[in-house]
Design an enzyme around this catalytic site. Structure first.
Site, PDB file in Angstrom:
ATOM      1  N   ARG A   3      -3.211  -9.959   5.505  1.00 34.15           N
ATOM      2  CA  ARG A   3      -3.705 -10.129   4.134  1.00 34.15           C
ATOM      3  C   ARG A   3      -2.627  -9.611   3.189  1.00 34.15           C
ATOM      4  O   ARG A   3      -2.299  -8.415   3.214  1.00 34.15           O
ATOM      5  CB  ARG A   3      -5.014  -9.353   3.963  1.00 34.15           C
ATOM      6  CG  ARG A   3      -5.645  -9.413   2.580  1.00 34.15           C
ATOM      7  CD  ARG A   3      -6.938  -8.599   2.562  1.00 34.15           C
ATOM      8  NE  ARG A   3      -7.574  -8.599   1.252  1.00 34.15           N
ATOM      9  CZ  ARG A   3      -7.291  -7.757   0.269  1.00 34.15           C
ATOM     10  NH1 ARG A   3      -6.357  -6.818   0.450  1.00 34.15           N
ATOM     11  NH2 ARG A   3      -7.919  -7.819  -0.898  1.00 34.15           N
ATOM     12  N   LYS A  16       0.819  -1.216   0.000  1.00 34.36           N
ATOM     13  CA  LYS A  16       0.000   0.000   0.000  1.00 34.36           C
ATOM     14  C   LYS A  16       0.851   1.264   0.000  1.00 34.36           C
ATOM     15  O   LYS A  16       2.054   1.238   0.238  1.00 34.36           O
ATOM     16  CB  LYS A  16      -0.977  -0.031   1.175  1.00 34.36           C
ATOM     17  CG  LYS A  16      -2.104  -1.046   0.958  1.00 34.36           C
ATOM     18  CD  LYS A  16      -3.149  -1.008   2.046  1.00 34.36           C
ATOM     19  CE  LYS A  16      -4.295  -1.963   1.711  1.00 34.36           C
ATOM     20  NZ  LYS A  16      -5.307  -2.009   2.791  1.00 34.36           N
TER      21      LYS A  16
END
Length: 277
Positions: free
Chosen positions: A248, A214
């Protein structure tokens, strides 16, 4: 917690959810797995590398994404979920906040609802979870980054999601929380929620951390999306050390290895071999 045919025991070790985006435009791997056989092959690789769950997503939720129709999202995810359940004995979650998509995915065999809006965008998601008796992952999210007391409000928002779950009769042992790194937060706020993960863990539910590749990692390290694995691993390890039960990730193998080492140290050598197979 039972997810599909598998038991997940809190505190035993850190479980790894592999990301399978069957989208043309996801920020990291968009277009890589839109073909059924490519998607199945990627799931096979992640399972072989140690993934405990596979998370299937049919709509990109990157910043500035274009929302697609429920029909298109269903067309993307349902055949893949059905094929994964036919081929593999691994829990499959559906990454969606739309109840029509969730219902189609559950009918195809999905074992967990992973809702980036924590039931606050479509409350029928909660009704479906109760009806199908499947676990849920409720993520923190906002449509802005305006907070007066950041962590207090993150916790309050999650409590709103928990209240919706309770209203629909979802048992506490069927709930996972996600702090929502990268959603409704500035760069500094993303770092703050990572720094204060224990505030989310303190709510008493298993916590799933999703930081993989991210922008908070890219901005910190000044690296493109293709070079953020070390940063991802660092945050996975931090999450485990702060009590998160799930991560995740895209790169399952490297995160599994790092977390096995982390868990071994955290548990003082009490992690059994059977838990790591």
């Amino acid at each position: 917690m039972r997810i599909g045919t598998k038991e997940f025991t809190r505190g035993r070790r850190t479980y790894v959810m592999g990301i399978l985006n069957v989208t043309p435009d996801s920020f990291s791997d968009g277009g890589n797995y839109t073909d059924m056989m490519l998607a199945v092959a990627q799931a096979d690789r992640m399972i072989a590398a140690g993934a405990d769950l596979i998370d299937v997503g049919g709509e990109s939720t990157r910043p500035g994404h274009t929302r697609i129709s429920e029909e298109e999202e269903i067309r993307r995810v349902v055949p893949v979920i059905r094929e994964l359940k036919r081929r593999f004995d691994v829990p499959v979650s559906i990454d969606t906040y739309k109840s029509d998509v969730a219902e189609a995915a559950l009918d195809a065999g999905a074992d967990l609802l992973n809702d980036i809006w924590g039931f606050r965008a479509d409350e029928r998601m909660a009704a479906l979870a109760a009806e199908y008796q499947v676990p849920v992952c409720l993520m923190h999210n906002r449509d802005n980054t305006e907070y007066t007391d950041f962590m207090k409000e993150v916790v309050e928002d999650l409590k709103e999601s928990l209240a919706i779950a309770e209203k629909h009769g979802i048992k506490e042992e069927m709930i996972i929380l996600d702090p929502g790194v990268g959603f409704g937060k500035t760069y500094e706020q993303n770092l703050a929620v990572l720094h204060h993960l224990e505030d989310i863990v303190a709510l008493g539910y298993p916590v799933l951390l999703g930081t993989s590749r991210k922008s908070v990692i890219g901005n910190t390290l000044d690296l493109p999306v293709t070079e953020r694995e070390e940063g991802t691993i660092a945050t996975s390890v931090i999450g485990a050390m702060k009590g998160c039960g799930f991560v995740r990730v895209h790169d399952v193998e490297k995160n599994v290895r790092a977390l096995r080492m982390t868990d071994a140290v955290l548990r003082g050598g009490q992690v059994s071999g059977s838990d790591q197979d």
